[in-house]
Design a protein around this motif. Structure first.
Motif, PDB file in Angstrom:
ATOM      1  N   GLU A  29       0.613  -1.231  -0.019  1.00 25.34           N
ATOM      2  CA  GLU A  29      -0.022  -0.084   0.008  1.00 25.34           C
ATOM      3  C   GLU A  29       0.843   1.138  -0.113  1.00 25.34           C
ATOM      4  OE1 GLU A  29      -3.934  -1.568   2.587  1.00 25.34           O
ATOM      5  OE2 GLU A  29      -2.423  -0.340   3.362  1.00 25.34           O
ATOM      6  N   VAL A  30       2.079   1.237   0.737  1.00 29.77           N
ATOM      7  CA  VAL A  30       2.900   2.334   0.850  1.00 29.77           C
ATOM      8  C   VAL A  30       3.360   3.082  -0.470  1.00 29.77           C
ATOM      9  CG1 VAL A  30       5.002   1.329   1.697  1.00 29.77           C
ATOM     10  CG2 VAL A  30       4.301   3.745   2.511  1.00 29.77           C
ATOM     11  N   GLN A  31       3.730   2.122  -1.240  1.00 32.91           N
ATOM     12  CA  GLN A  31       4.373   2.689  -2.471  1.00 32.91           C
ATOM     13  C   GLN A  31       3.642   3.275  -3.271  1.00 32.91           C
ATOM     14  OE1 GLN A  31       6.111  -0.646  -5.088  1.00 32.91           O
ATOM     15  NE2 GLN A  31       5.653   0.504  -6.724  1.00 32.91           N
ATOM     16  N   GLN A  32       2.216   3.184  -3.474  1.00 28.87           N
ATOM     17  CA  GLN A  32       1.307   3.722  -4.230  1.00 28.87           C
ATOM     18  C   GLN A  32       0.861   5.062  -3.391  1.00 28.87           C
ATOM     19  OE1 GLN A  32      -2.241   1.452  -5.340  1.00 28.87           O
ATOM     20  NE2 GLN A  32      -3.285   3.389  -6.068  1.00 28.87           N
ATOM     21  N   ALA A  33       0.912   5.011  -2.324  1.00 33.94           N
ATOM     22  CA  ALA A  33       0.606   5.974  -1.450  1.00 33.94           C
ATOM     23  C   ALA A  33       1.432   7.319  -1.604  1.00 33.94           C
ATOM     24  CB  ALA A  33       0.154   5.785   0.200  1.00 33.94           C
ATOM     25  N   VAL A  34       2.548   6.825  -1.419  1.00 32.09           N
ATOM     26  CA  VAL A  34       3.764   7.799  -1.606  1.00 32.09           C
ATOM     27  C   VAL A  34       4.027   8.442  -2.921  1.00 32.09           C
ATOM     28  CG1 VAL A  34       6.341   8.003  -1.633  1.00 32.09           C
ATOM     29  CG2 VAL A  34       5.234   6.883   0.075  1.00 32.09           C
ATOM     30  N   ALA A  35       3.641   7.573  -3.877  1.00 32.67           N
ATOM     31  CA  ALA A  35       3.822   8.298  -5.269  1.00 32.67           C
ATOM     32  C   ALA A  35       2.617   9.181  -5.727  1.00 32.67           C
ATOM     33  CB  ALA A  35       3.515   6.960  -6.314  1.00 32.67           C
ATOM     34  N   PHE A  36       1.387   8.651  -5.072  1.00 36.59           N
ATOM     35  CA  PHE A  36       0.116   9.647  -5.151  1.00 36.59           C
ATOM     36  C   PHE A  36       0.304  10.864  -4.373  1.00 36.59           C
ATOM     37  CE2 PHE A  36      -3.672  11.400  -3.441  1.00 36.59           C
ATOM     38  CZ  PHE A  36      -4.352  11.583  -4.848  1.00 36.59           C
ATOM     39  N   ALA A  37       0.859  10.772  -3.281  1.00 35.73           N
ATOM     40  CA  ALA A  37       0.937  11.881  -2.297  1.00 35.73           C
ATOM     41  C   ALA A  37       2.087  12.900  -3.078  1.00 35.73           C
ATOM     42  CB  ALA A  37       1.810  11.600  -1.083  1.00 35.73           C
ATOM     43  N   LEU A  38       3.294  12.497  -3.605  1.00 36.08           N
ATOM     44  CA  LEU A  38       4.070  13.446  -4.464  1.00 36.08           C
ATOM     45  C   LEU A  38       3.422  13.948  -5.587  1.00 36.08           C
ATOM     46  CD1 LEU A  38       7.211  11.223  -3.710  1.00 36.08           C
ATOM     47  CD2 LEU A  38       6.734  13.483  -2.725  1.00 36.08           C
ATOM     48  N   LYS A  39       2.908  13.150  -6.329  1.00 41.01           N
ATOM     49  CA  LYS A  39       2.095  13.649  -7.426  1.00 41.01           C
ATOM     50  C   LYS A  39       1.124  14.824  -7.324  1.00 41.01           C
ATOM     51  CE  LYS A  39       2.863   9.416 -10.306  1.00 41.01           C
ATOM     52  NZ  LYS A  39       1.992   8.303 -10.798  1.00 41.01           N
ATOM     53  N   ASP A  40       0.572  14.603  -5.860  1.00 40.75           N
ATOM     54  CA  ASP A  40      -0.591  15.484  -5.471  1.00 40.75           C
ATOM     55  C   ASP A  40      -0.075  16.661  -4.859  1.00 40.75           C
ATOM     56  OD1 ASP A  40      -3.537  15.850  -5.132  1.00 40.75           O
ATOM     57  OD2 ASP A  40      -3.156  15.655  -3.098  1.00 40.75           O
ATOM     58  N   GLY A  41       1.234  17.008  -4.677  1.00 42.57           N
ATOM     59  CA  GLY A  41       1.779  17.991  -4.289  1.00 42.57           C
ATOM     60  C   GLY A  41       2.584  18.125  -2.914  1.00 42.57           C
ATOM     61  N   TYR A  42       2.805  16.841  -2.049  1.00 42.30           N
ATOM     62  CA  TYR A  42       3.378  16.692  -1.011  1.00 42.30           C
ATOM     63  C   TYR A  42       4.976  16.783  -1.637  1.00 42.30           C
ATOM     64  CZ  TYR A  42      -0.223  14.877   2.286  1.00 42.30           C
ATOM     65  OH  TYR A  42      -1.368  14.559   2.884  1.00 42.30           O
ATOM     66  N   ARG A  43       5.708  17.203  -0.455  1.00 43.76           N
ATOM     67  CA  ARG A  43       7.189  17.309  -0.730  1.00 43.76           C
ATOM     68  C   ARG A  43       7.738  16.854   0.479  1.00 43.76           C
ATOM     69  NH1 ARG A  43       5.451  17.150  -5.157  1.00 43.76           N
ATOM     70  NH2 ARG A  43       5.984  18.240  -6.832  1.00 43.76           N
ATOM     71  N   ILE A 255      -5.055   5.921   1.643  1.00 39.78           N
ATOM     72  CA  ILE A 255      -6.317   6.252   1.040  1.00 39.78           C
ATOM     73  C   ILE A 255      -6.240   7.658   0.219  1.00 39.78           C
ATOM     74  CG2 ILE A 255      -8.779   6.599   1.007  1.00 39.78           C
ATOM     75  CD1 ILE A 255      -8.990   4.812   3.543  1.00 39.78           C
ATOM     76  N   GLU A 256      -6.202   7.430  -1.134  1.00 39.79           N
ATOM     77  CA  GLU A 256      -5.972   8.855  -1.836  1.00 39.79           C
ATOM     78  C   GLU A 256      -6.693  10.139  -1.555  1.00 39.79           C
ATOM     79  OE1 GLU A 256      -5.997   7.662  -6.093  1.00 39.79           O
ATOM     80  OE2 GLU A 256      -4.238   6.405  -5.952  1.00 39.79           O
ATOM     81  N   LYS A 257      -8.067  10.004  -1.353  1.00 41.43           N
ATOM     82  CA  LYS A 257      -8.916  10.920  -0.959  1.00 41.43           C
ATOM     83  C   LYS A 257      -8.381  11.776   0.365  1.00 41.43           C
ATOM     84  CE  LYS A 257     -13.657  12.063  -0.236  1.00 41.43           C
ATOM     85  NZ  LYS A 257     -15.275  11.705  -0.391  1.00 41.43           N
TER      86      LYS A 257
END
Length: 309
Positions: A29-43, A255-257
């Motif tokens: 789960e964490v791989q997808q969560a990290v990738a999504f977070a960074l694409k969503d603006g997290y740094r 969870i992406e949302k």
């Protein structure tokens, strides 16, 4: 006035006010969560060797396409690696697939002694944790200062350190910790620790800002009342609480949302902050993370010491 998006460490480096926590993120789960977070603006990504998922975190960073130098990346030296901090650091660097960290923390002021029962959570014959009570934490910090000077980490700090432990370390440190990452939320505001760290230029980071599974914080009626008044969720109030008080906050989700909404921070009035600050004193004080180290780590707030069982 809009709340800050970054804070400044005592090294001069900027750290994003909100980061993605990866503790208890399950394998797969964490791989997808990290990738999504960074694409969503997290740094800002907070990791640790003992979480057992740093390889996936590293893959998520790669999958995001965000350049490494744009990401503030944290890891932590685990208790059993305190006699050889350099070795613990290299394990994290290798797993994450990076050649430096922006922040490296001493995970707990506790040394564990690996034995045949395990490397990360070794046990004594009676089933208690194999803790070395004679270990001098100043030796751990001396090694932390060495790796800081090597350039492999851009800043060093601590995690789960109380005032008594910081006071002892203060006698020998030559580099002041940049960060102290602790459990922090309205049920555990740690006012005294916050004031102490602020005077020394140590930035607090809040883990478990939303409580944990089954914790009552997210359904607290006083918190919900503030959320309703501001037209946001209770989670937004709990995350914004820390940023408004000058604290980095590390909400965890896969969870992406929720990952996306967790980075939303609003300004809170003094009245709202006062209510949140006083919830613990009203009888709601509760620590959610008490590992079985077998001795008191010296944490205390207005309601007295909390002992690790």
């Amino acid at each position: 006035m809009a709340p800050p998006t970054h804070f400044t460490l005592n090294t001069g480096a900027k750290i994003p006010a909100v980061g993605l926590g990866t503790w208890q993120s399950k394998p797969g789960e964490v791989q997808q969560a990290v990738a999504f977070a960074l694409k969503d603006g997290y740094r800002h990504i907070d990791a640790a060797l003992v979480y057992g998922n740093e390889a996936e975190v590293g893959q998520g960073i790669k999958d995001s396409g965000v350049p490494r130098e744009e990401i503030f990346l944290t890891s932590k030296v685990w208790n059993s690696h305190q006699p050889n901090v350099k070795e613990g650091l290299q394990k994290s660097l290798d797993a994450l697939g990076v050649d430096y960290l922006d922040l490296y923390l001493v995970h707990w002021p506790v040394r564990l002694v690996p034995n045949e029962t395990g490397e990360l959570f070794p046990l004594n014959p009676d089933g208690t944790r194999a803790v070395d009570r004679s270990w001098d934490q100043s030796e751990t910090w001396r090694q932390m200062e060495e790796i800081y000077k090597s350039g492999k980490v851009k800043a060093i700090g601590v995690s789960n350190w109380s005032i008594p432990y910081l006071e002892e370390l203060r006698k020998t440190w030559t580099i002041v910790p940049a960060v102290n990452q602790v459990e922090l939320h309205p049920y555990l505001p740690q006012h005294e620790l916050r004031e102490y760290c602020e005077k020394l230029g140590i930035l607090l980071q809040a883990y478990s800002p939303l409580g944990s599974t089954g914790a009552p914080i997210m359904t607290d009626p006083d918190i919900q009342k503030i959320a309703d008044k501001n037209g946001v969720s209770a989670a937004t109030i709990l995350i914004s609480y820390h940023v408004n008080k000058g604290v980095v906050v590390l909400p965890k989700s896969v969870i992406e949302k929720r990952i996306s909404s967790n980075k939303d921070v609003i300004s809170l009035s003094k009245e709202d902050l006062d209510v949140l600050d006083q919830l613990a004193a009203s009888g709601k004080a509760k620590r959610l993370n008490t590992p079985l180290w077998g001795f008191d780590l010296g944490f205390a707030d207005w309601y007295g010491p909390v002992k690790s069982r």
